[in-house]
Design a protein around this motif. Structure first.
Motif, short mmCIF file in Angstrom:
data_model
loop_
_atom_site.label_atom_id
_atom_site.label_comp_id
_atom_site.label_asym_id
_atom_site.label_seq_id
_atom_site.Cartn_x
_atom_site.Cartn_y
_atom_site.Cartn_z
N VAL A 27 1.02 -1.09 0.10
CA VAL A 27 0.10 0.12 -0.13
C VAL A 27 0.84 1.23 -0.08
O VAL A 27 1.70 1.43 0.96
N ASP A 28 0.63 2.10 -1.19
CA ASP A 28 1.51 3.15 -1.07
C ASP A 28 0.62 4.52 -1.15
O ASP A 28 -0.50 4.45 -1.29
N GLY A 29 1.21 5.53 -0.58
CA GLY A 29 0.62 6.89 -0.69
C GLY A 29 -0.18 7.20 0.80
O GLY A 29 -0.69 8.09 1.02
N LEU A 36 -1.27 2.71 13.30
CA LEU A 36 -1.68 1.42 12.66
C LEU A 36 -0.89 0.27 13.10
O LEU A 36 0.32 0.23 13.33
N THR A 37 -1.76 -0.77 13.34
CA THR A 37 -1.04 -2.05 13.87
C THR A 37 -1.88 -3.05 13.37
O THR A 37 -3.12 -2.92 12.59
N GLU A 38 -1.51 -4.38 13.41
CA GLU A 38 -2.32 -5.49 12.86
C GLU A 38 -3.59 -5.61 13.57
O GLU A 38 -4.72 -5.88 12.88
N ALA A 137 -6.18 -3.69 2.44
CA ALA A 137 -5.82 -2.34 2.28
C ALA A 137 -6.90 -1.26 2.50
O ALA A 137 -6.93 -0.19 2.85
N GLY A 138 -8.10 -1.89 2.52
CA GLY A 138 -9.31 -1.10 2.87
C GLY A 138 -9.32 -0.66 4.24
O GLY A 138 -9.80 0.30 4.53
N ALA A 139 -8.90 -1.86 5.11
CA ALA A 139 -8.74 -1.07 6.63
C ALA A 139 -7.74 -0.13 6.76
O ALA A 139 -8.03 0.69 7.52
N ILE A 140 -6.80 0.08 5.98
CA ILE A 140 -5.80 1.23 6.01
C ILE A 140 -6.68 2.41 5.37
O ILE A 140 -6.53 3.58 5.99
N ALA A 141 -7.03 2.06 4.41
CA ALA A 141 -7.99 3.34 3.72
C ALA A 141 -8.99 4.07 4.68
O ALA A 141 -9.15 5.04 4.84
N ARG A 142 -9.74 2.99 5.72
CA ARG A 142 -10.52 3.58 6.79
C ARG A 142 -9.67 4.47 7.65
O ARG A 142 -10.42 5.55 8.02
N VAL A 340 -14.77 0.18 -1.77
CA VAL A 340 -15.20 1.53 -1.34
C VAL A 340 -14.44 2.55 -0.67
O VAL A 340 -14.06 3.67 -0.98
N ALA A 341 -13.79 2.05 0.43
CA ALA A 341 -12.98 2.52 1.57
C ALA A 341 -11.80 3.04 0.47
O ALA A 341 -11.31 4.23 0.67
N CYS A 342 -11.34 1.96 -0.27
CA CYS A 342 -9.92 2.79 -0.88
C CYS A 342 -10.30 3.53 -1.86
O CYS A 342 -9.30 4.31 -2.15
N VAL A 343 -11.23 3.72 -2.85
CA VAL A 343 -11.58 4.64 -3.69
C VAL A 343 -11.91 5.88 -3.14
O VAL A 343 -11.45 6.92 -3.31
N LEU A 344 -12.48 6.08 -1.93
CA LEU A 344 -12.98 7.13 -1.04
C LEU A 344 -11.56 7.77 -0.60
O LEU A 344 -11.41 9.03 -0.35
N ALA A 345 -10.82 7.02 -0.05
CA ALA A 345 -9.30 7.37 0.70
C ALA A 345 -8.57 7.76 -0.48
O ALA A 345 -7.87 8.94 -0.45
N ASP A 346 -8.40 7.25 -1.75
CA ASP A 346 -7.76 7.88 -2.80
C ASP A 346 -8.23 9.40 -3.13
O ASP A 346 -7.43 10.44 -3.55
N PHE A 347 -9.67 9.41 -3.30
CA PHE A 347 -10.26 10.81 -3.69
C PHE A 347 -9.99 11.68 -2.50
O PHE A 347 -9.93 13.14 -2.92
N LYS A 348 -9.97 11.54 -1.28
CA LYS A 348 -9.94 12.36 -0.08
C LYS A 348 -8.25 12.85 -0.20
O LYS A 348 -7.99 14.05 -0.44
N LEU A 349 -7.16 11.94 -0.48
CA LEU A 349 -5.93 12.41 -0.65
C LEU A 349 -5.83 13.47 -1.90
O LEU A 349 -5.14 14.39 -2.04
N ARG A 350 -6.63 13.09 -3.05
CA ARG A 350 -6.39 13.85 -4.29
C ARG A 350 -7.09 15.41 -4.01
O ARG A 350 -6.61 16.41 -4.68
N HIS A 351 -8.18 15.25 -3.39
CA HIS A 351 -8.84 16.51 -3.13
C HIS A 351 -7.72 17.27 -2.24
O HIS A 351 -7.77 18.52 -2.20
N LEU A 352 -7.39 16.82 -1.12
CA LEU A 352 -6.61 17.70 -0.21
C LEU A 352 -5.16 18.12 -1.13
O LEU A 352 -4.69 19.29 -0.71
#
Length: 356
Positions: A27-29, A36-38, A137-142, A340-352
């Motif tokens: 997971v990059d970006g 973050l932990t397991e 990956a979705g857990a990290i996105a959340r 859905v979480a991954c897409v939203l996290a990406d858009f959040k970072l793109r918006h920022l």
């Protein structure tokens, strides 16, 4: 093989096969200094893992995630986060009889046609086992999205039997093995799926994912639309054959005055009177709940004999033995939430990034 990654700023790449040593993702970006932990990831994997009821595959995988890089002293460092899950309960011998046969409904034939080689042990890379890393990956996105954005998935139909939305209770979703919000429907589905499972067959499902708390303004207006990226991500899930946003196909039966989400002012703020658009207009989030539904086909691995052909070009008959989900839609619910979480996290970072 290319196209193993999803995302622009928040980007993840999965690797590994169903019956290999392990599966994993990078997971990059991810911004630095996010706790973050397991233990932040494991609950979502536990919701997806196999063998939790008689209605899912009886393959026993603990799906214990290991963080290999990108985290120091419980905080993200801003460097790539590498995750791994070791495979444990493989029974490759279950597939020995079909190594030279193409399973109808599976990717066996096209993998052979494209690459000239295929891993017949559970489908290798095309197996739904890969989706465990999407959930990780979705857990990290959340974590990037934060607690104000709530993503909730549910199974709203199994075969031709749909829920009664008047019976929808959020707390019921986690109280039955189907992620079903309608307690009465869940009881019906138990009897139906028992009969389907014992007959050696399978059945499809429709899932719904809602993301609430998404602010207005995320997304891009042309080719990277919020709804097109959501559709792409959800369509990439194994066995998904259709995706709709908001009213989706039902909108085609409406008149213009019915479909348009009217607006009024309320205490100085614009409010919508309906949400036929599913929280997205012109590819950009409206601030309303984002709603997506996806159709999941019946599991292709069944005990009912099916006609096929062999690798050497002969007609044959096949029965797919092994441990398989009679309704793959059940375990697809946590996967759909993760995408859905991954897409939203990406858009959040793109918006920022646009605000800098």
């Amino acid at each position: 093989m290319s196209s193993n990654s999803l995302g622009t700023i928040f980007k993840f790449t999965t690797w590994g096969e169903s019956h290999g040593v392990a599966i994993g993702c990078v997971v990059d970006g991810v911004p630095s200094r996010i706790p973050l932990t397991e233990s932040d990831i494991q609950p979502y994997l536990d919701a997806r893992k196999p063998g939790q009821s008689r209605f899912t595959t009886q393959r026993r995988e603990e799906d214990q995630v290991e963080i290999l890089s990108g985290v120091f002293d419980g905080m993200t460092t801003g460097t790539p986060i590498s995750l791994m899950i070791r495979n444990g309960d493989q029974r490759s011998k279950d597939y020995g009889e079909i190594q030279n046969l193409y399973r109808p409904g599976h990717a066996d034939l096209v993998y052979d046609q494209k690459y000239g080689i295929r891993d017949y042990r559970g489908g290798g890379r095309s197996s739904a086992r890969e989706t465990a890393m999407r959930v990780a990956a979705g857990a990290i996105a959340r974590k990037i999205l934060g607690p104000s954005i709530i993503i909730r998935g549910a199974m709203i139909a199994m075969g031709k039997d749909s829920i009664d939305r008047a019976n929808w209770q959020d707390e019921t979703i986690t109280a039955n093995p189907f992620f079903c919000p309608d307690a009465a429907a869940a009881i019906r589905w138990e009897a139906q799926l028992d009969a389907i499972r014992k007959s050696g067959s399978s059945i499809g499902a429709i899932l719904e994912v809602t993301a609430s708390g998404v602010p207005a303004g995320w997304g891009e207006p042309i080719y990277d639309k919020m709804d097109s990226e959501l559709a792409r991500a959800l369509m990439s899930i194994n066995a998904v054959k259709g995706v709709e946003i908001g009213d989706g196909f039902a909108a085609a039966a409406l008149r213009g005055e019915e479909n348009a989400d009217e607006m009024r002012m309320n205490n100085g703020e614009i409010v919508f009177l309906s949400n036929h658009a599913g929280g997205v207009l012109g590819g950009i989030s409206t601030g309303q709940p984002i709603i997506a539904r996806l159709a999941v086909k019946p599991t292709s691995s069944i005990l009912t004999p099916r006609q096929t052909v062999s690798r050497d070009g002969k007609d044959a008959e096949i029965i797919t033995k092994g441990r398989h989900d009679p309704c793959v839609g059940i375990r697809a619910v946590p996967v759909a939430e993760a995408m859905v979480a991954c897409v939203l996290a990406d858009f959040k970072l793109r918006h920022l990034a646009m605000q800098i």
